[in-house]
Structures are given as structure tokens and as C-alpha cells.
Design an enzyme around this catalytic site. Structure first.
Site, mmCIF file in Angstrom:
data_model
loop_
_atom_site.group_PDB
_atom_site.id
_atom_site.type_symbol
_atom_site.label_atom_id
_atom_site.label_comp_id
_atom_site.label_asym_id
_atom_site.label_seq_id
_atom_site.Cartn_x
_atom_site.Cartn_y
_atom_site.Cartn_z
ATOM 1 N N GLN A 100 0.834 -1.195 0.000
ATOM 2 C CA GLN A 100 0.000 0.000 0.000
ATOM 3 C C GLN A 100 0.876 1.256 0.000
ATOM 4 O O GLN A 100 1.712 1.440 0.891
ATOM 5 C CB GLN A 100 -0.931 0.038 1.213
ATOM 6 C CG GLN A 100 -1.941 1.185 1.121
ATOM 7 C CD GLN A 100 -2.693 1.425 2.404
ATOM 8 O OE1 GLN A 100 -2.101 1.813 3.397
ATOM 9 N NE2 GLN A 100 -4.005 1.187 2.376
ATOM 10 N N TYR A 181 -5.721 10.975 4.585
ATOM 11 C CA TYR A 181 -4.377 11.240 4.087
ATOM 12 C C TYR A 181 -4.424 12.061 2.798
ATOM 13 O O TYR A 181 -5.470 12.579 2.418
ATOM 14 C CB TYR A 181 -3.606 9.929 3.957
ATOM 15 C CG TYR A 181 -3.474 9.223 5.289
ATOM 16 C CD1 TYR A 181 -3.071 9.921 6.428
ATOM 17 C CD2 TYR A 181 -3.798 7.880 5.429
ATOM 18 C CE1 TYR A 181 -2.972 9.294 7.656
ATOM 19 C CE2 TYR A 181 -3.700 7.247 6.659
ATOM 20 C CZ TYR A 181 -3.285 7.951 7.769
ATOM 21 O OH TYR A 181 -3.196 7.330 8.994
ATOM 22 N N ARG A 228 -7.719 2.381 -2.446
ATOM 23 C CA ARG A 228 -8.590 2.341 -1.272
ATOM 24 C C ARG A 228 -9.186 3.724 -1.040
ATOM 25 O O ARG A 228 -8.477 4.723 -1.037
ATOM 26 C CB ARG A 228 -7.808 1.913 -0.030
ATOM 27 C CG ARG A 228 -8.707 1.612 1.174
ATOM 28 C CD ARG A 228 -7.896 1.151 2.360
ATOM 29 N NE ARG A 228 -8.672 0.298 3.243
ATOM 30 C CZ ARG A 228 -8.695 0.418 4.566
ATOM 31 N NH1 ARG A 228 -8.008 1.373 5.163
ATOM 32 N NH2 ARG A 228 -9.404 -0.409 5.297
ATOM 33 N N GLY A 312 -9.034 -7.060 9.325
ATOM 34 C CA GLY A 312 -7.923 -6.344 9.933
ATOM 35 C C GLY A 312 -7.466 -6.989 11.226
ATOM 36 O O GLY A 312 -6.603 -7.849 11.235
ATOM 37 N N ARG A 313 -8.062 -6.584 12.348
ATOM 38 C CA ARG A 313 -7.590 -7.060 13.650
ATOM 39 C C ARG A 313 -7.700 -8.564 13.805
ATOM 40 O O ARG A 313 -6.900 -9.181 14.508
ATOM 41 C CB ARG A 313 -8.353 -6.350 14.775
ATOM 42 C CG ARG A 313 -8.059 -4.863 14.844
ATOM 43 C CD ARG A 313 -8.743 -4.203 16.032
ATOM 44 N NE ARG A 313 -8.496 -2.768 16.039
ATOM 45 C CZ ARG A 313 -8.787 -1.964 17.048
ATOM 46 N NH1 ARG A 313 -9.369 -2.460 18.134
ATOM 47 N NH2 ARG A 313 -8.536 -0.668 16.979
#
Length: 376
Positions: A100, A181, A228, A312-313
Site C-alpha cells: 500500500q 491522508y 482504497r 484487519g484485527r
């Protein structure tokens, strides 16, 4: 649990994957001081190769792209060598790796960067948010606005970083256009007050995202390029305003013309917009819903809103998540105190329950046809 839909194959660009899961990008802040992936990174990603498609933590395409402590880069020869070890580990265990590309823009602090530089952004606007530094949480300082020449250079930085990612053995790259971002800063009316070709209208605010994506796709191939987005996200001071839905409808329609490998949506609850984006997107769509119950992991796929369900987690804490889910086994609980920074603890030491444990080593890649569903 209705998870049968997860186990059908799916194609992403030139990759044929055996199931509909993937590993979401998760910042771990364990790189070396120069941005080279840390010594345990190959083990960490190699352990999780059974997820099929592994999207790495955010990786800066240039010095200016760094915002957090000890995040990795992909723009020097040392970075390439470090990521090569990661790619080899993932491939040895049957997985695929997309790096990424994450330029944080204004989400930075001078003390987090080797040269102590001022952050860059579409406009000189404070995000009114804080960031973790070696001295603790601190206010994010004022960024400086990029010139049009610097915007062009930043687009080129993404192009060159994508090339480096492929040199490192990655199967592709994901462009980070989400989570507050740089790309989302250009999209957002409260972060982008430019009066040139990159600000004002929906079309102008989308220009930077489209230029970056076109440059990367041109460099490494559209079938190796994903992006993304996080429509409606309000992370680190972002407010996209009342044009947000139309902004993303326009952006995704333009991105669709590039024939990318995939679109990855970090979903923030607007199902009506997600349905519109699903209809507009011609290739594979990944949808990551934060904090969804495990029993609903396949729901978006079942109802046609997504093709894949990144995790994810669950992946962070369960190197053999695929096996556990298939067998209905309990999951390890992630330890938030070890998410960012540190060493092996909370990174490569979560236990696995596979019947045949396979411990990763640098020599494990000798057989390219070796298939391993996970490692210890």
C-alpha cells in the site's frame, strides 16, 4: 454462520485467489529508522499468507510521504531489499502481496521524520487533530500548500514507488486514498481550498487522485493496481461536506475507466452510496466494514455489495484466521497495547492452532509450488 460464500474463488487483476478473504492494511510502526521493513516483517506477513491477498501497512512513496514514527518506505534500494524478503515469505507460503502506497500529506509531525520537515498538503489548513510522537501525543502543526510543480513531482513519486514495489517482488500496489491522508485531503472541501486546477469543483478535487492512479497503472499495469477509498470518513479532521456522495460517484466512475484490479472501500455506513459505487465499479470490489460481527463477515458478498471481505484485527491476532474460520474455532483476542511499535510481542507471537505447524525461515521459499495454509 453463513460463510460458504467466502470459499469460492475470485480473480483480482492477474491473480486467481482461492477464497474471498484478504488482509487489510494495518500500520504496525516497526520499520527501521531509514524506512526499511523491520527484521520481523517477513515473518509477520509470511505467517498470514493463507489470507490469499495481503495488503501491507501504509508505505510512504517518498520522504515527504512519512507522517508516523517508524513506518516503512518503498523508494530506496534498501527498501526494495527489505520488501523482497517480505514478498518471498508470502509467496513461499502460497500468498500474494500488494504494497500500500501511503502519502499522509498534512497528517505528520516534524519530530516523526528524519529531516524534521514541514508537512505538505493541498492547502495550508490545520487538521485540528493530534498525532503520536516520541514525546507523546502532540498537535499536528500547520502544513504548507503544495505548488503545482510539487503536485506533479508527488504524482511521479507514486509512479516510481510502484515500480520499486514490483522490483521488490510484490504482486501489485494499493493506492491509499482514504483515512484522511493526502488523496482524501484533495477530495475534501475543508482541507482543499485551492483555486487552481486541483481545487473548487468536484472534478478538480478528484484530479490528484486520478493522476496518481493513472501514473501507477501506466507504470506497473492496471491489473496490478488497486485503490482504497473511505467515503464519509472524518478521520484526522476531514469533512468532505455536502458534496461528498457526488464526489465519490464521480471519482469512482472515472477510476472505472482505468480497468484497475480492484477498488477497496473502507465503509462508513452509507449503504445507499455503497450500492451506487457497486453498480459503477466493473471489477473486483473489496468492502471493509469496521467492527462488524464475525457472523456477518460474508453478508456484503451474499447480497452483491462486495466481492471480497478484507479483515484487519482478526488477521493481526490470528495468523491462521482462515483455518480457524473454516473450522469454527475460537479466535485469539488482539492486544491493542502492541499494535504500534515494539518487537515480536503482539506481532509474530500470536499462537496458531493448525494441525501441521510450518515455521517460516528465509530458506522456506526454495519450492515455488509449496502450499502452506499458515504458519506458527
Amino acid at each position: 454462520m453463513t460463510v460458504n460464500t467466502l470459499w469460492s474463488p475470485v480473480t483480482i487483476g492477474r491473480l486467481k485467489l482461492p477464497h474471498r478473504l484478504a488482509m487489510s492494511p494495518m500500520t504496525r510502526s516497526r520499520a527501521q529508522a531509514d524506512g526499511t521493513p523491520g527484521t520481523l516483517a517477513a515473518q509477520y506477513y509470511g505467517q498470514r499468507a493463507s489470507l490469499g491477498l495481503l495488503i501491507t501497512e501504509g508505505t510512504q512513496p517518498s520522504d515527504d510521504g512519512q507522517g508516523y514514527l517508524t513506518t516503512p518506505g518503498i523508494y530506496t534500494d534498501a527498501h526494495v531489499a527489505g520488501w523482497r524478503r517480505v514478498a518471498d515469505a508470502v509467496h513461499a507460503n502460497g500468498g500474494h502481496l500488494f504494497i500500500q502506497l501511503m502519502h499522509v500529506g498534512r497528517v505528520s509531525h516534524p519530530s516523526n521524520t528524519p529531516d524534521g520537515r514541514q508537512a505538505v498538503a493541498p492547502s495550508a489548513i490545520l487538521p485540528e487533530a493530534q498525532i503520536f510522537t516520541a514525546a507523546g501525543m502532540m498537535d499536528i502543526p500547520m502544513p504548507r500548500a503544495l505548488t503545482t510543480q510539487e503536485i506533479a513531482a508527488t504524482v511521479n513519486d507514486h509512479r516510481l514507488a510502484a515500480r520499486k514495489a514490483i522490483e521488490a517482488g510484490a504482486d501489485g500496489v494499493e493506492i491509499h486514498g482514504a483515512n484522511g491522508y493526502l488523496i482524501q485531503q484533495f477530495l475534501s472541501s475543508n482541507a482543499n481550498h485551492r483555486s487552481d486546477a486541483y481545487g473548487g469543483s468536484i472534478e478538480n478535487r478528484a484530479r490528484f487522485a486520478l493522476e496518481v492512479t493513472a501514473a501507477v497503472a501506466d507504470e506497473i499495469g492496471a491489473d496490478r493496481t488497486g485503490i482504497r477509498l473511505s467515503p464519509g470518513s472524518q478521520l484526522v479532521g476531514i469533512d468532505e461536506g455536502d458534496q461528498s456522495d457526488d464526489q465519490y460517484r464521480y471519482l469512482v466512475a472515472q477510476l472505472a475507466d482505468l480497468n484497475l484490479a480492484y477498488l477497496h472501500i473502507a465503509h462508513n455506513g452509507n449503504d445507499a452510496l455503497l450500492s451506487d459505487l457497486r453498480r459503477a465499479w466493473p471489477s473486483t470490489l473489496l468492502v471493509n466494514r469496521g467492527n462488524r460481527p464475525l457472523e456477518l463477515i460474508a453478508k456484503d458478498i451474499e447480497v452483491g455489495l462486495a466481492d471480497m471481505a478484507p479483515v484487519g484485527r482478526w488477521a493481526l491476532a490470528n495468523p491462521d484466521f482462515v483455518y480457524r474460520l473454516q473450522k469454527g474455532m475460537p479466535l485469539n483476542t488482539p492486544d491493542p497495547t502492541t499494535f504500534f511499535g515494539g518487537g515480536a510481542a503482539g506481532y509474530v507471537d500470536y499462537p496458531a492452532v493448525l494441525p501441521e505447524q510450518a515455521v517460516y525461515s528465509d530458506t522456506a521459499k526454495s519450492d515455488p509450488n509449496r502450499q502452506v495454509v499458515g504458519v506458527a
